[in-house]
Motif scaffolding. Sequence first.
Motif, PDB file in Angstrom:
ATOM      1  N   ILE A 206       1.571  14.746 -20.129  1.00 41.75           N
ATOM      2  CA  ILE A 206       2.858  14.217 -20.566  1.00 41.75           C
ATOM      3  C   ILE A 206       3.127  12.920 -19.818  1.00 41.75           C
ATOM      4  O   ILE A 206       2.864  12.825 -18.614  1.00 41.75           O
ATOM      5  CB  ILE A 206       3.995  15.251 -20.371  1.00 41.75           C
ATOM      6  N   GLU A 207       3.581  11.927 -20.544  1.00 43.13           N
ATOM      7  CA  GLU A 207       3.996  10.651 -19.958  1.00 43.13           C
ATOM      8  C   GLU A 207       5.513  10.597 -19.969  1.00 43.13           C
ATOM      9  O   GLU A 207       6.137  10.702 -21.027  1.00 43.13           O
ATOM     10  CB  GLU A 207       3.440   9.474 -20.770  1.00 43.13           C
ATOM     11  N   LEU A 208       6.098  10.443 -18.787  1.00 44.62           N
ATOM     12  CA  LEU A 208       7.550  10.414 -18.642  1.00 44.62           C
ATOM     13  C   LEU A 208       8.063   8.977 -18.645  1.00 44.62           C
ATOM     14  O   LEU A 208       7.432   8.091 -18.085  1.00 44.62           O
ATOM     15  CB  LEU A 208       7.962  11.083 -17.326  1.00 44.62           C
ATOM     16  N   ASN A 209       9.214   8.772 -19.261  1.00 42.59           N
ATOM     17  CA  ASN A 209       9.875   7.472 -19.258  1.00 42.59           C
ATOM     18  C   ASN A 209      11.360   7.696 -18.931  1.00 42.59           C
ATOM     19  O   ASN A 209      12.194   7.762 -19.841  1.00 42.59           O
ATOM     20  CB  ASN A 209       9.706   6.775 -20.606  1.00 42.59           C
ATOM     21  N   PRO A 210      11.692   7.814 -17.630  1.00 47.04           N
ATOM     22  CA  PRO A 210      13.079   8.101 -17.251  1.00 47.04           C
ATOM     23  C   PRO A 210      14.069   7.032 -17.702  1.00 47.04           C
ATOM     24  O   PRO A 210      15.210   7.344 -18.034  1.00 47.04           O
ATOM     25  CB  PRO A 210      13.034   8.174 -15.719  1.00 47.04           C
ATOM     26  N   GLU A 211      13.637   5.777 -17.735  1.00 42.27           N
ATOM     27  CA  GLU A 211      14.544   4.699 -18.150  1.00 42.27           C
ATOM     28  C   GLU A 211      15.004   4.880 -19.597  1.00 42.27           C
ATOM     29  O   GLU A 211      16.139   4.579 -19.943  1.00 42.27           O
ATOM     30  CB  GLU A 211      13.876   3.327 -17.990  1.00 42.27           C
ATOM     31  N   GLU A 212      14.117   5.351 -20.445  1.00 40.67           N
ATOM     32  CA  GLU A 212      14.430   5.574 -21.859  1.00 40.67           C
ATOM     33  C   GLU A 212      14.858   7.014 -22.141  1.00 40.67           C
ATOM     34  O   GLU A 212      15.118   7.363 -23.298  1.00 40.67           O
ATOM     35  CB  GLU A 212      13.206   5.238 -22.731  1.00 40.67           C
TER      36      GLU A 212
ATOM     37  N   ASP B  19      16.037  11.920 -25.634  1.00 36.43           N
ATOM     38  CA  ASP B  19      17.311  12.433 -25.109  1.00 36.43           C
ATOM     39  C   ASP B  19      17.119  13.533 -24.068  1.00 36.43           C
ATOM     40  O   ASP B  19      17.800  14.557 -24.090  1.00 36.43           O
ATOM     41  CB  ASP B  19      18.213  12.940 -26.243  1.00 36.43           C
ATOM     42  N   ILE B  20      16.202  13.305 -23.144  1.00 42.45           N
ATOM     43  CA  ILE B  20      15.940  14.269 -22.077  1.00 42.45           C
ATOM     44  C   ILE B  20      16.994  14.079 -20.988  1.00 42.45           C
ATOM     45  O   ILE B  20      17.228  12.959 -20.544  1.00 42.45           O
ATOM     46  CB  ILE B  20      14.521  14.074 -21.508  1.00 42.45           C
ATOM     47  N   PRO B  21      17.622  15.153 -20.531  1.00 48.08           N
ATOM     48  CA  PRO B  21      18.656  15.047 -19.500  1.00 48.08           C
ATOM     49  C   PRO B  21      18.094  14.543 -18.160  1.00 48.08           C
ATOM     50  O   PRO B  21      16.934  14.805 -17.812  1.00 48.08           O
ATOM     51  CB  PRO B  21      19.175  16.481 -19.351  1.00 48.08           C
ATOM     52  N   ASP B  22      18.935  13.865 -17.395  1.00 51.98           N
ATOM     53  CA  ASP B  22      18.531  13.320 -16.098  1.00 51.98           C
ATOM     54  C   ASP B  22      18.066  14.396 -15.127  1.00 51.98           C
ATOM     55  O   ASP B  22      17.148  14.165 -14.334  1.00 51.98           O
ATOM     56  CB  ASP B  22      19.684  12.535 -15.465  1.00 51.98           C
TER      57      ASP B  22
ATOM     58  N   SER C 168      14.041  16.972 -11.464  1.00 47.77           N
ATOM     59  CA  SER C 168      13.220  18.134 -11.111  1.00 47.77           C
ATOM     60  C   SER C 168      11.730  17.839 -11.224  1.00 47.77           C
ATOM     61  O   SER C 168      10.924  18.433 -10.512  1.00 47.77           O
ATOM     62  CB  SER C 168      13.584  19.326 -11.988  1.00 47.77           C
ATOM     63  N   LEU C 169      11.355  16.943 -12.115  1.00 43.24           N
ATOM     64  CA  LEU C 169       9.940  16.606 -12.310  1.00 43.24           C
ATOM     65  C   LEU C 169       9.445  15.517 -11.356  1.00 43.24           C
ATOM     66  O   LEU C 169       8.241  15.247 -11.297  1.00 43.24           O
ATOM     67  CB  LEU C 169       9.701  16.148 -13.753  1.00 43.24           C
ATOM     68  N   ALA C 170      10.342  14.918 -10.585  1.00 42.57           N
ATOM     69  CA  ALA C 170       9.984  13.781  -9.736  1.00 42.57           C
ATOM     70  C   ALA C 170       8.835  14.097  -8.778  1.00 42.57           C
ATOM     71  O   ALA C 170       7.973  13.251  -8.547  1.00 42.57           O
ATOM     72  CB  ALA C 170      11.206  13.294  -8.963  1.00 42.57           C
ATOM     73  N   GLU C 171       8.802  15.280  -8.217  1.00 46.67           N
ATOM     74  CA  GLU C 171       7.756  15.652  -7.252  1.00 46.67           C
ATOM     75  C   GLU C 171       6.662  16.524  -7.878  1.00 46.67           C
ATOM     76  O   GLU C 171       5.725  16.910  -7.189  1.00 46.67           O
ATOM     77  CB  GLU C 171       8.386  16.387  -6.071  1.00 46.67           C
TER      78      GLU C 171
END
Length: 99
Positions: free
Chosen positions: A35-41, A58-61, A66-69
């Motif tokens: 999975i490729e995450l795009n927190p900005e979008e 529309d993924i919640p912050d 929680s996925l940061a680490e």
Amino acid sequence: MDAEELQTFDFLINDEDEVMLLLYEQEGEPKDSRIELNPEEKSAILYRNPDTSIMLDDIPDDVFDSLAEADKLMVCELSAAENEDDTEIVYAYEADIDD
């Protein structure tokens, strides 16, 4: 269940801050998923196998927090049963998280 309902997904976060993605069963078996995450979008792309990808919007912050680490995301694909009581897990697998 119509096609739009089959495209819905949800994230669950447990008490240990582990994230699970729930979605309806997709065509073909998952293999080498990532999975490729795009927190900005507030989005991500799940690559189930070399031929199939799914855009998640529309993924919640709190999911990104929680996925940061984390280096893997648990994914469960559910059967699309008319009666919710008949829903079953068809595939359960881990997807590598790409930064």
